[in-house]
Design an enzyme around this catalytic site. Structure first.
Site, PDB file in Angstrom:
ATOM      1  N   THR A 155       0.842  -1.211   0.000  1.00  0.00           N
ATOM      2  CA  THR A 155       0.000   0.000   0.000  1.00  0.00           C
ATOM      3  C   THR A 155       0.874   1.258   0.000  1.00  0.00           C
ATOM      4  O   THR A 155       0.473   2.277  -0.574  1.00  0.00           O
ATOM      5  CB  THR A 155      -0.971   0.048   1.194  1.00  0.00           C
ATOM      6  OG1 THR A 155      -0.242   0.150   2.416  1.00  0.00           O
ATOM      7  CG2 THR A 155      -1.878  -1.169   1.218  1.00  0.00           C
ATOM      8  N   ILE A 192      16.486  -6.805   7.051  1.00  0.00           N
ATOM      9  CA  ILE A 192      17.409  -5.759   7.507  1.00  0.00           C
ATOM     10  C   ILE A 192      18.636  -5.785   6.604  1.00  0.00           C
ATOM     11  O   ILE A 192      19.218  -6.840   6.350  1.00  0.00           O
ATOM     12  CB  ILE A 192      17.769  -5.978   8.989  1.00  0.00           C
ATOM     13  CG1 ILE A 192      16.514  -5.734   9.841  1.00  0.00           C
ATOM     14  CG2 ILE A 192      18.905  -5.048   9.412  1.00  0.00           C
ATOM     15  CD1 ILE A 192      16.701  -6.005  11.321  1.00  0.00           C
ATOM     16  N   ASN A 220      13.351   4.791   4.769  1.00  0.00           N
ATOM     17  CA  ASN A 220      12.437   3.735   5.227  1.00  0.00           C
ATOM     18  C   ASN A 220      11.240   4.378   5.901  1.00  0.00           C
ATOM     19  O   ASN A 220      11.369   5.420   6.527  1.00  0.00           O
ATOM     20  CB  ASN A 220      13.170   2.838   6.240  1.00  0.00           C
ATOM     21  CG  ASN A 220      12.279   1.755   6.816  1.00  0.00           C
ATOM     22  OD1 ASN A 220      11.589   1.036   6.077  1.00  0.00           O
ATOM     23  ND2 ASN A 220      12.256   1.619   8.136  1.00  0.00           N
ATOM     24  N   HIS A 225       8.562   3.663   8.886  1.00  0.00           N
ATOM     25  CA  HIS A 225       8.344   2.800  10.051  1.00  0.00           C
ATOM     26  C   HIS A 225       7.016   3.193  10.708  1.00  0.00           C
ATOM     27  O   HIS A 225       6.773   4.381  10.922  1.00  0.00           O
ATOM     28  CB  HIS A 225       9.495   2.945  11.047  1.00  0.00           C
ATOM     29  CG  HIS A 225       9.341   2.030  12.216  1.00  0.00           C
ATOM     30  ND1 HIS A 225       9.540   0.664  12.123  1.00  0.00           N
ATOM     31  CD2 HIS A 225       8.939   2.265  13.493  1.00  0.00           C
ATOM     32  CE1 HIS A 225       9.279   0.117  13.296  1.00  0.00           C
ATOM     33  NE2 HIS A 225       8.912   1.056  14.136  1.00  0.00           N
TER      34      HIS A 225
HETATM   35  C1  GAR Z   1       3.751  -0.624   6.686  1.00  0.00           C
HETATM   36  O1  GAR Z   1       2.953  -0.315   7.790  1.00  0.00           O
HETATM   37  C2  GAR Z   1       5.191  -0.243   6.955  1.00  0.00           C
HETATM   38  O2  GAR Z   1       5.338   0.924   7.704  1.00  0.00           O
HETATM   39  C3  GAR Z   1       5.651  -1.438   7.751  1.00  0.00           C
HETATM   40  O3  GAR Z   1       5.044  -2.544   7.124  1.00  0.00           O
HETATM   41  C4  GAR Z   1       3.833  -2.139   6.490  1.00  0.00           C
HETATM   42  C5  GAR Z   1       3.883  -2.535   5.033  1.00  0.00           C
HETATM   43  O4  GAR Z   1       2.653  -2.321   4.403  1.00  0.00           O
HETATM   44  N1  GAR Z   1       7.079  -1.527   7.785  1.00  0.00           N
HETATM   45  C6  GAR Z   1       7.757  -1.963   8.829  1.00  0.00           C
HETATM   46  O5  GAR Z   1       7.236  -2.410   9.827  1.00  0.00           O
HETATM   47  C7  GAR Z   1       9.271  -1.911   8.681  1.00  0.00           C
HETATM   48  N2  GAR Z   1       9.909  -2.023   9.965  1.00  0.00           N
HETATM   49  P1  GAR Z   1       2.543  -2.185   2.823  1.00  0.00           P
HETATM   50  O6  GAR Z   1       3.224  -3.386   2.189  1.00  0.00           O
HETATM   51  O7  GAR Z   1       1.064  -2.200   2.577  1.00  0.00           O
HETATM   52  O8  GAR Z   1       3.193  -0.885   2.418  1.00  0.00           O
END
Ligand code: GAR
Length: 200
Positions: free
Chosen positions: A14, A94, A109, A111
């Protein structure tokens, strides 16, 4: 010349979609999403990239494969497309110090918490939101930061707070943090860094 951007993903994508939408609206004038790299062949993010006409590469870390060998594949994909900047958008691996040193101030990134809360190794995806709810904080949010050799430890570029509401589940909270913070911050920060790299 536009900064050539690779977006690294692992899942639903997303945040990648927010970047694609921003690019299509003209909100990332100094960058171009030139490649989407996934470490998961089944990631829905790959479909989103294909639908937008963006080139994709799948780089898997095979069972027993060293991180260095995995990263060599990612590097090859990036270098063969002359990538200038990397956006980690839900990339659940990582990167080593050796890798990040190759792209100083060129990897960012997103977070899903207000760093330095609920971050570092082991804090990813829904686990972050579960930890925030378990702790009982009333405000969480999202952070976009530069990536260095410390997980979630690079300089902060942007943050936005999001309220936690009674009855929130990790899933409900994740969605609110995405809608109110991540999908807004990430495209903005991407343009900011792309512009800097392009020398404007
Ligand atoms: C998002 O919430 C992102 O911030 C998180 O994973 C999700 C991915 O969603 N990332 C982390 O936790 C990294 N440490 P998406 O694939 O729908 O963008």
């Amino acid at each position: 010349m536009k900064t050539r951007i690779a977006v690294l993903v692992s899942g639903g994508g997303t945040n990648l979609q927010a970047l694609i939408d921003a690019q299509q609206r003209g909100d990332i004038p100094d960058g171009e999403i030139a490649l989407v790299v996934s470490n998961n062949a089944g990631a829905y993010a790959l479909e989103r990239a294909k639908r937008a006409g963006i080139e994709t590469a799948v780089c898997l870390r095979e069972k027993g494969e060293s991180r260095a060998d995995f990263e060599a594949k990612v590097l090859k994909a990036l270098e063969s497309r002359a990538i200038d900047m990397i956006v980690l958008a839900g990339f659940m691996a990582i990167l080593s110090a050796d890798f990040v040193r190759r792209y100083p101030d060129r990897i960012i990134n997103v977070h899903p918490a207000l760093i330095p809360s609920f971050c570092g190794e082991g804090f990813y995806g829904l686990r972050v939101h579960r930890a925030a709810l378990d702790y009982g904080v009333k405000v969480t949010g999202a952070t976009v930061h530069y990536v260095n050799e410390i997980p979630d430890g690079g300089r902060i570029i942007a943050q936005k707070a999001v309220e936690i509401l009674p009855g929130d589940t990790p899933e409900v909270l994740q969605r609110r943090v995405m809608e109110q913070a991540e999908w807004i911050l990430l495209p903005r920060a991407t343009e900011m860094v792309a512009k800097k790299i392009a020398g404007r």
